[in-house]
Design a protein around this motif. Structure first.
Motif, short mmCIF file in Angstrom:
data_model
loop_
_atom_site.label_atom_id
_atom_site.label_comp_id
_atom_site.label_asym_id
_atom_site.label_seq_id
_atom_site.Cartn_x
_atom_site.Cartn_y
_atom_site.Cartn_z
N ALA A 164 43.55 32.13 29.50
CA ALA A 164 43.94 32.44 30.88
C ALA A 164 43.92 31.19 31.74
CB ALA A 164 43.00 33.50 31.46
N LEU B 85 47.68 35.72 42.22
CA LEU B 85 46.84 35.26 41.11
C LEU B 85 46.56 33.76 41.23
CD1 LEU B 85 45.49 36.40 38.57
CD2 LEU B 85 47.54 35.72 37.28
N SER C 260 37.33 38.76 36.17
CA SER C 260 36.97 38.99 34.77
C SER C 260 37.03 37.69 33.98
CB SER C 260 37.88 40.05 34.15
OG SER C 260 39.21 39.55 33.97
N VAL C 261 37.99 36.83 34.32
CA VAL C 261 38.09 35.53 33.64
C VAL C 261 36.86 34.67 33.95
CG1 VAL C 261 39.40 33.37 33.52
CG2 VAL C 261 40.61 35.55 33.62
N THR D 90 40.77 40.98 40.91
CA THR D 90 39.99 41.67 39.89
C THR D 90 40.17 41.02 38.53
OG1 THR D 90 40.17 43.76 41.10
CG2 THR D 90 39.59 43.90 38.77
N ILE D 91 41.42 40.73 38.18
CA ILE D 91 41.71 40.10 36.88
C ILE D 91 41.03 38.73 36.79
CG2 ILE D 91 43.55 39.06 35.50
CD1 ILE D 91 45.36 41.37 36.48
N TRP D 92 41.13 37.95 37.88
CA TRP D 92 40.57 36.60 37.80
C TRP D 92 39.05 36.64 37.82
CZ3 TRP D 92 43.04 32.97 35.69
CH2 TRP D 92 42.53 31.67 35.70
N TYR E 270 39.44 34.50 25.62
CA TYR E 270 40.18 35.14 26.73
C TYR E 270 40.22 34.23 27.95
CZ TYR E 270 40.60 38.22 30.85
OH TYR E 270 40.94 38.77 32.06
N LEU F 249 44.52 43.49 42.53
CA LEU F 249 44.66 43.34 41.08
C LEU F 249 44.44 41.90 40.64
CD1 LEU F 249 47.75 45.61 40.29
CD2 LEU F 249 45.40 45.96 39.52
N ALA F 250 45.03 40.96 41.39
CA ALA F 250 44.91 39.55 41.03
C ALA F 250 43.46 39.09 41.10
CB ALA F 250 45.78 38.70 41.97
#
Length: 584
Positions: free
Chosen positions: A496, A277, A118-119, A114-116, A492, A111-112
């Protein structure tokens, strides 16, 4: 997924300038043969943009550029693509990523990352639009000075230089640790010295040799990560000596999420995720490396959009799937992996992939992985050396570093900038008197904040660029590349990155975790950046640049003239031809 929108720049007739990314003949002679077809204002702009200007020649044949860029556009499409890969992938993706599984568990790690990703995709999105519009040396550093505030560009430039320069000794120390996987007989000082000499040899020759070296080493990285992904898929389905079809077993037992620092329940799981993250924010690099090569890229408005698009697919393939693979291969309580990190096991011995190979009784592969991880570390350090030297060169061109730093050799190499980075790399000798793991952590803590500040700078500069385009009546539809979902994607990414800049060293504030060196290395650059900004602003009395005042035209005529007259350099052989097609 459409990564932005691009236009193709058409190529006109041949010209000596288009062919000659070197300028060995006097500019006036070239113009005479071309019949003085261009207006004198365009000629002057072109001279300013590409360094074809009055210069002081020294006895050794090198020259000092008087505030203009005289690097050579020698990097081909395949070089640019692989330079982007070479800079973004280091040992962290193969070795240190295992800490993420131990800290937060497989689900938190995936998850970490994947989220990063996207950033970073959004950071890449805005950088692509700016750099393809104006592909010059050290672009985002100089954009910050031109479109935000000259002092802002000064602070951004030195922050990026410190970030890249500090990563060079980081990878050198990592190389030394990797070599110890095979033998302890080679002294650390000797290994470090040899690697520094190698970096000097590659970076002090023509940029095409840097590009060629980086191409082949980065290609090894690509093969390694793809091979490890296939390895994961095969062994999880039972293709291993034990015949163990384990699949996603470790997501159920011991579980998908791990707690951390003694906290239990949801809070403990969140702390574990947060640590993953933080690790992702260090491991996953962005468009910096493609951008820094813009000033030496052949046919930039054609090559760069494709290179920036490739960043998105690279994020998906290498980092998201890589984090998923690691979570499949080892549980968060794997005793071998825990012991490897606790004892500071050398090289790939601390890799979750190698831990899985040992558990599954697979031989030979661990040695192959370690060899390719060594290549990966060498390649990453090589990229950092290049980017650090070019950032310093860009600063010198803008008058923010000593003038002698603009001196280039006949091959277009900013020699003093490269030597400055090599001097910083001597910090790797700290390992001789300190534990390698401690030294590596110092560098990680220092550069993580710098990297996040860089991303903040890129995002904020883009917002100012977009506002300037609108205020000056320039439609984004006319740009060579138009990024998507703007300005929301940039907001976004900016929020972040800004938040994570302060979160990175939060563990020192937990009860019982206070550590002065960790605090200083985690937050030093957060304090240094505004000090650099204020110092330059007070001394030079710079002002904040409004949208109508932003200079969107400087260097633009030279870029457009180059594109109109660009003629591709013929490939040297069929290998060169097909590699350029594959990686274009």
């Amino acid at each position: 997924m459409a990564f932005g929108h691009e236009k193709t720049t058409h190529v006109n007739n041949a010209s000596p300038i288009a062919k000659g990314v070197q300028y060995d003949e006097p500019y006036d002679d070239i113009e005479h043969r071309r019949g003085s077809r261009r207006r004198s204002s365009v000629i002057a702009s072109f001279k300013e943009s590409y360094g074809i200007a009055e210069q002081q020649t020294t006895d050794d044949g090198s020259s000092i550029k008087l505030g203009v860029d005289y690097t050579h556009r020698k990097l081909k499409p395949r070089h640019i693509q692989l330079i982007g890969i070479g800079g973004t992938i280091g040992t962290a993706l193969y070795v240190n990523i295992g800490r993420g599984v131990l800290n937060g568990g497989p689900a938190s790690l995936f998850l970490a990352f994947t989220i990063w990703c996207s950033v970073i995709a959004m950071v890449t999105n805005c950088m692509a639009e700016m750099v393809t519009y104006l592909p010059i040396s050290s672009p985002f550093i100089r954009f910050a000075g031109r479109w935000v505030d000259d002092a802002f560009g000064f602070a951004a430039g030195y922050n990026f230089f410190i970030f890249e320069a500090a990563l060079v000794p980081f990878e050198i120390v990592a190389c030394n640790v990797i070599i110890k996987y095979w033998t302890d007989s080679m002294p650390a000082g000797a290994t470090i010295a040899i690697i520094i000499v190698l970096y000097a040899a590659v970076n002090l020759f023509a940029v095409k040799w840097y590009g060629e070296t980086e191409f082949w080493m980065a290609l090894g990285k690509v093969l390694l990560i793809i091979g490890l992904l296939f390895f994961t898929f095969i062994v999880m389905l039972g293709g291993n000596p034990l015949g163990d079809r384990f699949g996603f077993r470790y997501w159920k037992n011991p579980g998908s999420f791990n707690t951390l620092y003694g906290y239990e329940g949801d809070l403990g799981r969140f702390v574990g995720f947060l640590q993953c993250l933080i690790q992702a924010s260090f491991t996953i690099a962005g468009p910096d490396y493609v951008s820094m090569a813009a000033g030496e890229c052949e046919n930039p408005r054609y090559v760069l959009p494709r290179a920036f698009k490739a960043v998105f697919y690279r994020l998906t393939t290498f980092f998201m799937l890589g984090s998923l693979a690691v979570g499949i291969l080892v549980p968060y309580n794997d005793p071998d992996l825990i012991e490897a990190y606790r004892s500071g096991a050398p090289g790939a011995a601390a890799s979750p992939y190698v831990a899985a190979m040992i558990r599954l009784r697979i031989s030979v592969l661990p040695d192959i992985v370690n060899a390719l991880v060594l290549t990966s570390a060498l390649s990453a350090g090589n990229s950092y050396c290049y980017c650090a030297s070019r950032s310093l060169y860009g600063m010198a061109l803008e008058g923010k570093a000593p003038k002698f730093m603009t001196k280039c050799t006949r091959n277009g190499v900013p020699i003093y900038c490269v030597l400055a980075v090599l001097l910083v790399s001597l910090l790797a000798f700290l390992q001789v008197s300190n534990n390698a793991a401690v030294v590596l952590q110092w560098f990680v803590n220092l550069v993580t904040a710098s990297q996040l500040i860089n991303f903040c700078v890129m995002c904020y500069t883009y917002l100012k660029f977009k506002a300037a385009l609108q205020a000056q009546g320039i439609s984004r539809d006319t740009l060579p590349y138009k990024s998507f979902w703007q300005p929301y994607g940039t907001y976004y990414a900016l929020v972040a990155c800004f938040v994570m800049t302060f979160v990175g060293g939060y563990t020192v504030f937990l009860p019982g975790f206070w550590d002065i060196p960790t605090f200083l290395f985690s937050y030093t650059m957060i304090g240094v950046f505004p000090l650099l900004y204020l110092a330059w602003k007070i001394v030079h009395r710079t002002k904040w640049i409004g949208p109508l005042e932003a200079d969107l035209k400087k260097d633009l005529e030279g870029i457009e003239e180059y594109q109109r007259n660009y003629v591709p350099t013929p490939p040297r052989n069929w290998v060169d031809k097909w590699f350029n097609k594959i990686f274009s």
